[in-house]
Motif scaffolding. Structure first.
Motif, PDB file in Angstrom:
ATOM      1  N   HIS A 279       0.843  -1.189   0.000  1.00  0.00           N
ATOM      2  CA  HIS A 279       0.000   0.000   0.000  1.00  0.00           C
ATOM      3  C   HIS A 279       0.878   1.237   0.000  1.00  0.00           C
ATOM      4  O   HIS A 279       2.035   1.204   0.401  1.00  0.00           O
ATOM      5  CB  HIS A 279      -0.906   0.024   1.233  1.00  0.00           C
ATOM      6  CG  HIS A 279      -1.871  -1.116   1.284  1.00  0.00           C
ATOM      7  ND1 HIS A 279      -3.146  -1.036   0.801  1.00  0.00           N
ATOM      8  CD2 HIS A 279      -1.717  -2.382   1.748  1.00  0.00           C
ATOM      9  CE1 HIS A 279      -3.753  -2.196   0.972  1.00  0.00           C
ATOM     10  NE2 HIS A 279      -2.912  -3.027   1.550  1.00  0.00           N
TER      11      HIS A 279
ATOM     12  N   LEU B  33       0.899   3.722   1.948  1.00  0.00           N
ATOM     13  CA  LEU B  33       1.396   4.254   3.217  1.00  0.00           C
ATOM     14  C   LEU B  33       2.224   3.250   4.005  1.00  0.00           C
ATOM     15  O   LEU B  33       2.593   3.516   5.146  1.00  0.00           O
ATOM     16  CB  LEU B  33       0.210   4.753   4.056  1.00  0.00           C
ATOM     17  CG  LEU B  33      -0.458   5.992   3.470  1.00  0.00           C
ATOM     18  CD1 LEU B  33      -1.851   6.172   4.039  1.00  0.00           C
ATOM     19  CD2 LEU B  33       0.378   7.224   3.756  1.00  0.00           C
ATOM     20  N   ASP B  34       2.520   2.110   3.400  1.00  0.00           N
ATOM     21  CA  ASP B  34       3.323   1.120   4.107  1.00  0.00           C
ATOM     22  C   ASP B  34       4.667   1.695   4.540  1.00  0.00           C
ATOM     23  O   ASP B  34       5.153   1.411   5.641  1.00  0.00           O
ATOM     24  CB  ASP B  34       3.550  -0.110   3.225  1.00  0.00           C
ATOM     25  CG  ASP B  34       2.332  -1.012   3.180  1.00  0.00           C
ATOM     26  OD1 ASP B  34       1.343  -0.695   3.882  1.00  0.00           O
ATOM     27  OD2 ASP B  34       2.365  -2.022   2.459  1.00  0.00           O
ATOM     28  N   ALA B  35       5.250   2.516   3.674  1.00  0.00           N
ATOM     29  CA  ALA B  35       6.550   3.097   4.015  1.00  0.00           C
ATOM     30  C   ALA B  35       6.438   3.942   5.280  1.00  0.00           C
ATOM     31  O   ALA B  35       7.340   3.925   6.128  1.00  0.00           O
ATOM     32  CB  ALA B  35       7.072   3.940   2.854  1.00  0.00           C
ATOM     33  N   ALA B  36       5.310   4.633   5.416  1.00  0.00           N
ATOM     34  CA  ALA B  36       5.119   5.477   6.596  1.00  0.00           C
ATOM     35  C   ALA B  36       5.011   4.621   7.859  1.00  0.00           C
ATOM     36  O   ALA B  36       5.589   4.946   8.898  1.00  0.00           O
ATOM     37  CB  ALA B  36       3.872   6.340   6.433  1.00  0.00           C
ATOM     38  N   LEU B  37       4.283   3.508   7.773  1.00  0.00           N
ATOM     39  CA  LEU B  37       4.166   2.618   8.935  1.00  0.00           C
ATOM     40  C   LEU B  37       5.545   2.130   9.371  1.00  0.00           C
ATOM     41  O   LEU B  37       5.873   2.106  10.555  1.00  0.00           O
ATOM     42  CB  LEU B  37       3.304   1.395   8.597  1.00  0.00           C
ATOM     43  CG  LEU B  37       1.883   1.604   8.104  1.00  0.00           C
ATOM     44  CD1 LEU B  37       1.122   0.289   8.137  1.00  0.00           C
ATOM     45  CD2 LEU B  37       1.182   2.651   8.937  1.00  0.00           C
ATOM     46  N   GLU B  38       6.322   1.722   8.381  1.00  0.00           N
ATOM     47  CA  GLU B  38       7.639   1.172   8.710  1.00  0.00           C
ATOM     48  C   GLU B  38       8.557   2.247   9.261  1.00  0.00           C
ATOM     49  O   GLU B  38       9.341   1.993  10.178  1.00  0.00           O
ATOM     50  CB  GLU B  38       8.239   0.501   7.469  1.00  0.00           C
ATOM     51  CG  GLU B  38       7.449  -0.752   7.097  1.00  0.00           C
ATOM     52  CD  GLU B  38       7.785  -1.304   5.709  1.00  0.00           C
ATOM     53  OE1 GLU B  38       8.934  -1.148   5.271  1.00  0.00           O
ATOM     54  OE2 GLU B  38       6.876  -1.900   5.081  1.00  0.00           O
ATOM     55  N   LEU B  39       8.425   3.458   8.735  1.00  0.00           N
ATOM     56  CA  LEU B  39       9.261   4.541   9.255  1.00  0.00           C
ATOM     57  C   LEU B  39       8.910   4.857  10.696  1.00  0.00           C
ATOM     58  O   LEU B  39       9.783   5.164  11.510  1.00  0.00           O
ATOM     59  CB  LEU B  39       9.110   5.786   8.386  1.00  0.00           C
ATOM     60  CG  LEU B  39       9.940   5.767   7.100  1.00  0.00           C
ATOM     61  CD1 LEU B  39       9.600   6.957   6.232  1.00  0.00           C
ATOM     62  CD2 LEU B  39      11.432   5.739   7.414  1.00  0.00           C
TER      63      LEU B  39
END
Lengths: 155, 155
Positions: free
Chosen positions: B19, B21-27
DNA sequence: AATCTCAAGTCAATATAGTTGACATGAGGA
DNA sequence: TCCTCATGTCAACTATATTGACTTGAGATT
């Protein structure tokens, strides 16, 4: 404040700021909490918790990951992985099969039910992020990502 | 990868993004880790951990806070506060005295030693933030704060 | 065939961080 | 004297993690 729970809900406290960056420390703390709060509540309803979610999240994004690789990505010991992963296997959210060529390792995949749980839990977190990004604007979102990358990659 | 520890150090894994926003979750995940890593290591050297730090942090910013208020701010039960706070009292990082007028409540304060520990632990976290803000620039820092506030205050 | 390696699984003991419930203590106020 | 209220403490429990020691099962090597 009636007779709710002995452990009150932790609403951002207003503390004196001794240093310039104290506000940033507190925002990181409450931000982490804010992002995970609803997802954790959803998972708890399913009888799961954050470690289960982390497993589901990684397996969703690396189908056929071996257990050893999963351990590396999660950064925990295999004994710590054991319980939550077995629960996910028992409840048929994850399947494991032996690799065709590398019979030593087991390959993990999400079932349809596992995908559903993973998606819903992560959706709660993504929704928090989406709303925050919408409120702050696209350029702020990009700046947020840049700062978080610098923090994550510190040293 | 030699024979370090069974629990490997968790270096940002490169997962497929399902998705937007996955990068945001991981960050958020790795950012939280990145900010607390060194502080936790420092605290561990002192025989303390994050709960102790949270107590020290709050008491430093609310001298003469009563135990009941501390519980509220921390959002934990008094039984959970008991052990870490008693350790801090034993090791003379915190003092308690009865209030002059309100004899029922005890007022907590940091000793000089407690202030030193609190400052050093928090310094580790502030340094991570400072470096990240410096790298990303002042306007990005402000944007980061705005986004984090939106996340923290989500609903 | 016997042996070695290696991924995975399991058992035990321990630490930490939290919970709820029940009850004791000690000071002030009615 | 009795009630309230902040604090303190005991016990039992849950969850999440650790290290260490060992087993199992499959492949590879000699």
């Amino acid at each position: 404040m009636a007779k709710t729970s002995q452990a009150a809900g932790l609403h951002r406290a207003s503390l004196d700021k001794l240093h310039d960056l104290d506000a940033a420390l507190e925002l990181m703390y409450y931000g982490w909490r804010g992002m995970t709060l609803e997802a954790d509540a959803y998972l708890a309803k399913q009888g799961l918790s954050r470690p289960h979610h982390r497993i589901l999240y990684v397996v969703a994004r690396r189908p056929d990951i071996a257990i050893g690789s999963l351990l590396e990505v999660l950064g925990i010991s295999k004994q710590a992985l054991n319980r939550p992963l077995n629960l996910l296997l028992e409840r048929k959210f994850v399947t494991s099969r032996r690799s065709p060529e590398q019979h030593r390792s087991k390959l993990l995949r999400l079932t349809a039910a596992g995908q559903r749980i993973e998606q819903r839990a992560s959706d709660h977190e993504r929704n928090v992020m989406r709303q925050a990004f919408d409120r702050a604007g696209a350029s702020s979102a990009a700046a947020w990502m840049a700062v978080m990358e610098a923090i994550a990659d510190h040293n």
